[in-house]
Design a protein around this motif. Structure first.
Motif, PDB file in Angstrom:
ATOM      1  N   SER A   1      -7.818   0.433  -0.185  1.00  5.79           N
ATOM      2  CA  SER A   1      -8.243  -0.870  -0.676  1.00  5.79           C
ATOM      3  C   SER A   1      -8.188  -1.841   0.505  1.00  5.79           C
ATOM      4  N   ASP A   2      -6.884  -1.719   1.256  1.00  5.95           N
ATOM      5  CA  ASP A   2      -6.812  -2.500   2.252  1.00  5.95           C
ATOM      6  C   ASP A   2      -6.341  -1.784   3.541  1.00  5.95           C
TER       7      ASP A   2
ATOM      8  N   GLU B   1      -6.397  -2.747   6.716  1.00  3.01           N
ATOM      9  CA  GLU B   1      -5.435  -3.370   7.873  1.00  3.01           C
ATOM     10  C   GLU B   1      -4.168  -3.177   7.516  1.00  3.01           C
ATOM     11  N   LYS B   2      -3.732  -3.721   6.135  1.00  3.82           N
ATOM     12  CA  LYS B   2      -2.435  -3.761   5.676  1.00  3.82           C
ATOM     13  C   LYS B   2      -1.828  -2.296   5.702  1.00  3.82           C
ATOM     14  N   CYS B   3      -2.637  -1.250   5.434  1.00  7.71           N
ATOM     15  CA  CYS B   3      -2.028   0.215   5.454  1.00  7.71           C
ATOM     16  C   CYS B   3      -1.622   0.472   7.072  1.00  7.71           C
TER      17      CYS B   3
ATOM     18  N   SER C   1      -9.550   7.555   6.516  1.00 10.77           N
ATOM     19  CA  SER C   1      -8.310   7.478   5.740  1.00 10.77           C
ATOM     20  C   SER C   1      -7.661   8.827   5.865  1.00 10.77           C
TER      21      SER C   1
END
Length: 129
Positions: free
Chosen positions: A48-49, A51-53, A2
């Motif tokens: 939390s996600d 891939e979406k980020c 992250s």
């Protein structure tokens, strides 16, 4: 991982241009606020996600890099109305809205001046029989 995402978003925010004529409506400023709220803990933020980020980052990076403008070049720099990009920029800036408010103020002042009637100007009704 992250931390890498956070640094990528920070770099994107630095590269994203700010439009000073659109205070409060600027996409660059909005993006900076959204990144700050999404990464409240900085590099330590748990995503939390992921891939979406990553998808969001890639989409914003393509927009910032003018990928679609290069892929789909425009024949003319006008819209269907015939207004150029510079004229649109002026219309969308706050300066045109400010002049509209000033005109409304002048219009209201003129309406008040010419439509207000003193009690002496109002004819009295004749008594009904």
């Amino acid at each position: 991982m992250s931390a890498t995402r956070y640094r990528r978003f920070l770099k994107l925010c630095e590269e994203w241009p700010r439009d000073e004529t659109k205070k409060g409506r600027d996409l660059g400023t909005f993006l900076r606020h959204k990144v700050a709220s999404a990464f409240r803990e900085g590099e330590n933020t748990q995503i939390s996600d992921p891939e979406k980020c990553d998808q969001m980052y890639e989409s914003l990076a393509r927009i910032n890099g003018n990928a679609y403008r290069q892929r789909f070049p425009r024949v003319r720099d006008t819209s269907f109305t015939g207004v150029t990009a510079e004229e649109c920029k002026v219309l969308l800036s706050g300066s045109m809205q400010q002049t509209d408010e000033e005109k409304k103020g002048l219009w209201k002042m003129l309406m008040d001046r010419f439509s207000s009637k003193t009690p002496e100007d109002v004819p009295e009704k004749a008594p009904e029989k």
